[in-house]
Design a protein around this motif. Structure first.
Motif, PDB file in Angstrom:
ATOM      1  N   VAL A  43       1.013  -1.273  -0.019  1.00 18.48           N
ATOM      2  CA  VAL A  43       0.114   0.003   0.175  1.00 18.48           C
ATOM      3  C   VAL A  43       0.783   1.309   0.017  1.00 18.48           C
ATOM      4  N   ASN A  44       1.943   1.382   0.725  1.00 17.32           N
ATOM      5  CA  ASN A  44       2.900   2.470   0.921  1.00 17.32           C
ATOM      6  C   ASN A  44       3.507   2.719  -0.517  1.00 17.32           C
ATOM      7  N   VAL A  45       3.673   1.702  -1.228  1.00 14.65           N
ATOM      8  CA  VAL A  45       4.179   2.017  -2.480  1.00 14.65           C
ATOM      9  C   VAL A  45       3.346   2.403  -3.543  1.00 14.65           C
ATOM     10  N   LEU A  93      -0.947  17.296   8.185  1.00 12.41           N
ATOM     11  CA  LEU A  93       0.287  17.192   7.264  1.00 12.41           C
ATOM     12  C   LEU A  93       1.307  17.012   8.393  1.00 12.41           C
ATOM     13  N   GLY A  94       1.225  17.379   9.450  1.00 14.35           N
ATOM     14  CA  GLY A  94       2.175  17.250  10.690  1.00 14.35           C
ATOM     15  C   GLY A  94       2.123  15.793  11.142  1.00 14.35           C
ATOM     16  N   VAL A  95       1.058  15.411  11.384  1.00 16.93           N
ATOM     17  CA  VAL A  95       0.961  14.014  11.852  1.00 16.93           C
ATOM     18  C   VAL A  95       1.616  13.006  10.773  1.00 16.93           C
ATOM     19  N   THR A  96       1.201  13.188   9.560  1.00 14.28           N
ATOM     20  CA  THR A  96       1.601  12.470   8.643  1.00 14.28           C
ATOM     21  C   THR A  96       2.976  12.409   8.941  1.00 14.28           C
ATOM     22  N   ASN A 145       3.059   9.058  10.342  1.00 12.34           N
ATOM     23  CA  ASN A 145       2.921   7.934   9.550  1.00 12.34           C
ATOM     24  C   ASN A 145       3.906   7.805   8.611  1.00 12.34           C
ATOM     25  N   ILE A 146       4.501   8.880   8.014  1.00 11.09           N
ATOM     26  CA  ILE A 146       5.540   8.281   6.872  1.00 11.09           C
ATOM     27  C   ILE A 146       6.901   7.839   7.494  1.00 11.09           C
ATOM     28  N   PRO A 147       7.453   8.467   8.669  1.00  6.91           N
ATOM     29  CA  PRO A 147       8.214   7.399   9.392  1.00  6.91           C
ATOM     30  C   PRO A 147       8.024   6.190   9.699  1.00  6.91           C
ATOM     31  N   LEU A 148       6.913   5.814  10.261  1.00  9.68           N
ATOM     32  CA  LEU A 148       6.344   4.301  10.199  1.00  9.68           C
ATOM     33  C   LEU A 148       6.457   3.429   8.880  1.00  9.68           C
ATOM     34  N   ASN A 149       5.871   4.190   7.858  1.00 14.31           N
ATOM     35  CA  ASN A 149       5.904   3.682   6.602  1.00 14.31           C
ATOM     36  C   ASN A 149       7.145   3.312   6.131  1.00 14.31           C
ATOM     37  N   ASN A 150       8.242   4.168   6.318  1.00 17.71           N
ATOM     38  CA  ASN A 150       9.780   3.933   5.977  1.00 17.71           C
ATOM     39  C   ASN A 150      10.249   2.908   6.628  1.00 17.71           C
ATOM     40  N   ALA A 151       9.999   2.957   8.018  1.00 15.46           N
ATOM     41  CA  ALA A 151      10.695   1.757   8.902  1.00 15.46           C
ATOM     42  C   ALA A 151      10.018   0.248   8.387  1.00 15.46           C
ATOM     43  N   ARG A 179       1.222   2.457  16.861  1.00 19.91           N
ATOM     44  CA  ARG A 179       1.615   3.933  16.361  1.00 19.91           C
ATOM     45  C   ARG A 179       0.518   4.417  15.026  1.00 19.91           C
ATOM     46  N   TRP A 180       0.737   3.676  14.240  1.00 25.73           N
ATOM     47  CA  TRP A 180       0.265   4.190  12.869  1.00 25.73           C
ATOM     48  C   TRP A 180      -1.366   4.500  12.975  1.00 25.73           C
ATOM     49  N   VAL A 181      -1.907   3.245  13.594  1.00 29.24           N
ATOM     50  CA  VAL A 181      -3.617   3.501  13.539  1.00 29.24           C
ATOM     51  C   VAL A 181      -3.829   4.736  14.336  1.00 29.24           C
TER      52      VAL A 181
END
Length: 146
Positions: free
Chosen positions: A31-33, A81-84, A88-94, A117-119
């Motif tokens: 999904v992240n891709v 955008l700040g939350v993302t 969210n983006i760092p978690l997606n990257n991890a 943390r993502w949910v």
């Protein structure tokens, strides 16, 4: 954006919660891709830009009645955008950095680090985008356009 984040809150993540660890990791990696595409990025960034443009044009017209909800919408979306960007983006990257799911030694740990943390962060994004949407509707009402 409120609708997209809401769909994850009420369907995608609950379905994945019922899945095994490897399935959740693999699906979210995919999904992240897949989500980073022109249509998504247009909506994701365009929401901020168009809200800011609406505020500028409204203020330039001399009519200030809808400025407060437009400002509130802009702030709510910027907070999203700040939350993302911070969660969210760092978690997606991890999750991506964990590598191919079949090579992950402890998929349960990868899942826990992501999902825990993502949910909740996605629920905040849903709330903030819904507030922004409501404020934009309020601005339309105040301007006599709805």
């Amino acid at each position: 954006m409120a609708g997209l984040f809401f769909a994850f809150d009420v369907s995608v993540m609950p379905a994945l919660r019922r899945s095994d660890d490897r399935t959740l990791v693999q699906v979210m990696q995919r999904v992240n891709v897949a989500i980073v595409n022109g249509l998504f990025m247009t909506a994701f960034l365009g929401s901020l830009l168009l809200t800011a443009l609406a505020l500028v044009l409204h203020l330039a017209s001399g009519a200030g009645s809808a400025a407060p909800p437009l400002i509130a919408a802009l702030v709510a979306y910027a907070l999203q955008l700040g939350v993302t960007g911070r969660i969210n983006i760092p978690l997606n990257n991890a999750l991506d950095a964990a590598g191919p799911v079949e090579r992950i030694a402890d998929p349960a740990a990868v899942r826990q680090a992501f999902e825990a943390r993502w949910v909740p962060a996605n629920r905040w994004r849903t709330l903030l985008c819904t507030i922004a949407l409501g404020c934009l509707a309020w601005a339309l009402v105040l301007s006599g356009r709805l």
